[in-house]
Design an enzyme around this catalytic site. Sequence first.
Site, PDB file in Angstrom:
ATOM      1  N   LYS A  11     -11.401  55.763  61.575  1.00 44.09           N
ATOM      2  CA  LYS A  11     -12.119  54.527  61.883  1.00 44.09           C
ATOM      3  C   LYS A  11     -12.357  54.423  63.388  1.00 44.09           C
ATOM      4  O   LYS A  11     -13.437  54.041  63.832  1.00 44.09           O
ATOM      5  CB  LYS A  11     -11.322  53.314  61.377  1.00 44.09           C
ATOM      6  CG  LYS A  11     -11.354  53.206  59.863  1.00 44.09           C
ATOM      7  CD  LYS A  11     -10.341  52.207  59.318  1.00 44.09           C
ATOM      8  CE  LYS A  11     -10.289  52.307  57.798  1.00 44.09           C
ATOM      9  NZ  LYS A  11      -9.200  51.533  57.197  1.00 44.09           N
ATOM     10  N   ASP A  56     -12.510  43.050  55.224  1.00 42.74           N
ATOM     11  CA  ASP A  56     -12.018  43.683  53.993  1.00 42.74           C
ATOM     12  C   ASP A  56     -12.060  42.747  52.792  1.00 42.74           C
ATOM     13  O   ASP A  56     -11.714  43.143  51.691  1.00 42.74           O
ATOM     14  CB  ASP A  56     -10.547  44.096  54.179  1.00 42.74           C
ATOM     15  CG  ASP A  56     -10.402  45.540  54.559  1.00 42.74           C
ATOM     16  OD1 ASP A  56     -11.280  46.328  54.177  1.00 42.74           O
ATOM     17  OD2 ASP A  56      -9.414  45.874  55.233  1.00 42.74           O
ATOM     18  N   GLN A 104      -4.479  47.276  58.162  1.00 41.94           N
ATOM     19  CA  GLN A 104      -4.393  48.515  57.378  1.00 41.94           C
ATOM     20  C   GLN A 104      -3.273  48.388  56.345  1.00 41.94           C
ATOM     21  O   GLN A 104      -2.135  48.067  56.672  1.00 41.94           O
ATOM     22  CB  GLN A 104      -4.133  49.696  58.329  1.00 41.94           C
ATOM     23  CG  GLN A 104      -4.143  51.050  57.677  1.00 41.94           C
ATOM     24  CD  GLN A 104      -5.525  51.474  57.166  1.00 41.94           C
ATOM     25  OE1 GLN A 104      -6.544  51.096  57.718  1.00 41.94           O
ATOM     26  NE2 GLN A 104      -5.541  52.248  56.108  1.00 41.94           N
TER      27      GLN A 104
HETATM   28  N1  LIG Z   1      -7.135  47.102  54.819  1.00 40.60           N
HETATM   29  C1  LIG Z   1      -7.484  48.277  54.341  1.00 40.60           C
HETATM   30  N2  LIG Z   1      -8.788  48.579  54.186  1.00 40.60           N
HETATM   31  C2  LIG Z   1      -9.164  49.800  53.697  1.00 40.60           C
HETATM   32  O1  LIG Z   1     -10.375  50.063  53.540  1.00 40.60           O
HETATM   33  C3  LIG Z   1      -8.144  50.743  53.378  1.00 40.60           C
HETATM   34  C4  LIG Z   1      -6.816  50.355  53.552  1.00 40.60           C
HETATM   35  N3  LIG Z   1      -6.509  49.126  54.038  1.00 40.60           N
HETATM   36  N4  LIG Z   1      -5.809  51.184  53.224  1.00 40.60           N
HETATM   37  C5  LIG Z   1      -6.057  52.506  52.714  1.00 40.60           C
HETATM   38  C6  LIG Z   1      -7.411  52.622  52.039  1.00 40.60           C
HETATM   39  C7  LIG Z   1      -7.906  54.048  51.943  1.00 40.60           C
HETATM   40  N5  LIG Z   1      -9.093  54.120  52.755  1.00 40.60           N
HETATM   41  C8  LIG Z   1      -9.737  55.323  53.048  1.00 40.60           C
HETATM   42  C9  LIG Z   1     -10.462  55.511  54.190  1.00 40.60           C
HETATM   43  C10 LIG Z   1     -11.017  56.745  54.510  1.00 40.60           C
HETATM   44  C11 LIG Z   1     -10.877  57.823  53.671  1.00 40.60           C
HETATM   45  C12 LIG Z   1     -11.465  59.147  54.043  1.00 40.60           C
HETATM   46  O2  LIG Z   1     -12.166  59.275  55.006  1.00 40.60           O
HETATM   47  N6  LIG Z   1     -11.142  60.200  53.270  1.00 40.60           N
HETATM   48  C13 LIG Z   1     -11.625  61.547  53.485  1.00 40.60           C
HETATM   49  C14 LIG Z   1     -10.577  62.501  53.973  1.00 40.60           C
HETATM   50  C15 LIG Z   1      -9.334  61.901  54.547  1.00 40.60           C
HETATM   51  C16 LIG Z   1      -8.227  62.902  54.801  1.00 40.60           C
HETATM   52  O3  LIG Z   1      -8.507  64.042  55.219  1.00 40.60           O
HETATM   53  O4  LIG Z   1      -7.094  62.551  54.557  1.00 40.60           O
HETATM   54  C17 LIG Z   1     -12.161  62.096  52.194  1.00 40.60           C
HETATM   55  O5  LIG Z   1     -11.818  61.572  51.121  1.00 40.60           O
HETATM   56  O6  LIG Z   1     -12.922  63.055  52.268  1.00 40.60           O
HETATM   57  C18 LIG Z   1     -10.176  57.642  52.509  1.00 40.60           C
HETATM   58  C19 LIG Z   1      -9.610  56.405  52.198  1.00 40.60           C
HETATM   59  C20 LIG Z   1      -9.324  52.904  53.287  1.00 40.60           C
HETATM   60  N7  LIG Z   1      -8.425  52.002  52.892  1.00 40.60           N
END
Ligand SMILES: Nc1nc(=O)c2c([nH]1)NC[C@@H]1CN(c3ccc(C(=O)N[C@@H](CCC(=O)O)C(=O)O)cc3)C=[N+]21
Length: 275
Positions: free
Chosen positions: A23, A90, A67
């Site tokens: 982010k 969110d 988060q």
């Molecule tokens: N308040 C809050 N808001 C959220 O939006 C929130 C949260 N908490 N807690 C956790 C989850 C999870 N989440 C992700 C963000 C980016 C990837 C992302 O970029 N994933 C990549 C790879 C990531 C890696 O390499 O580990 C992919 O799937 O290709 C995934 C999941 C947002 N979340």
Amino acid sequence: MRPGLAIIQVGNNPSSLTYVRKKIALCEENEVHHELHHFPESISQQEIVHQIRTLNQQGSIDGILVQLPLPPHLSRLEISNEIKPSKDVDCLHMANFQNLLQNGEDNDIIPCTPAAVLHILDSQEIDVRNQNVTVIGRSQLVGFPLSVLLLRRNAKVTICHSETTVQEHVEKADIVISCAGHKELVKGEWIKNGAKVIDVGITRIPGTNKIVGDIEFHKALTKVSFITPVPGGVGPLTVSMLFKNLYRVWCRSNGLQLNIDEQDEELDYAQNYQF
Ligand SMILES: Nc1nc(=O)c2c([nH]1)NC[C@@H]1CN(c3ccc(C(=O)N[C@@H](CCC(=O)O)C(=O)O)cc3)C=[N+]21
């Protein structure tokens, strides 16, 4: 004035570290003002609340993101409800969540992950109307709001959770959306021929940098007419949606008319995703 995002992170959950880093990288790329407030696991409820109240007052901050997950001694509910609703990117605040249930996709804010799933359905021209859609998971941030939004699109929604069997509901599904975060919970052989599958789950393989989804991907590939991979599917798009929400709240707080074309442009340059 640039849009400003504050991220509150507690502890060192390895997944949270990765997501927060992504982010922040996007904030830097897109010249979004950002502040990371990173606290030790031992922080008290009061201290977090105090931090949120400060950010609520701060003119340079348009969006506040806590988060998740938070350590068990902190009350997520109470913390969520301290975020000024107009800065809640969110949709965690109870008032925003209630509005979402009432207004559906017309709501000011749609939580990032459900918004990412709807974006995939739209971009693939997948019409859920009168389709059997099985959603696995009922979390406040993902499964539950997503199910409501799909219901409003007139899908026949079945919600599975830890107390339900999954197989029989996957077998009858035209569309499977799995948001459980359990490695390969959904077996490829359960999936109906020609079904469409969106894999929201992410599980980290301990001791590696690898992540996997909820779906047995390679076996599912022989059955499905569409599937999103992990990594490289819903996850990166979720982060794009965060920026879309930030752009919306920033426009609102500056009295600017929201321009949907501009907003989509914002989304495109925030993240290019490919399946
Ligand atoms: N308040 C809050 N808001 C959220 O939006 C929130 C949260 N908490 N807690 C956790 C989850 C999870 N989440 C992700 C963000 C980016 C990837 C992302 O970029 N994933 C990549 C790879 C990531 C890696 O390499 O580990 C992919 O799937 O290709 C995934 C999941 C947002 N979340």
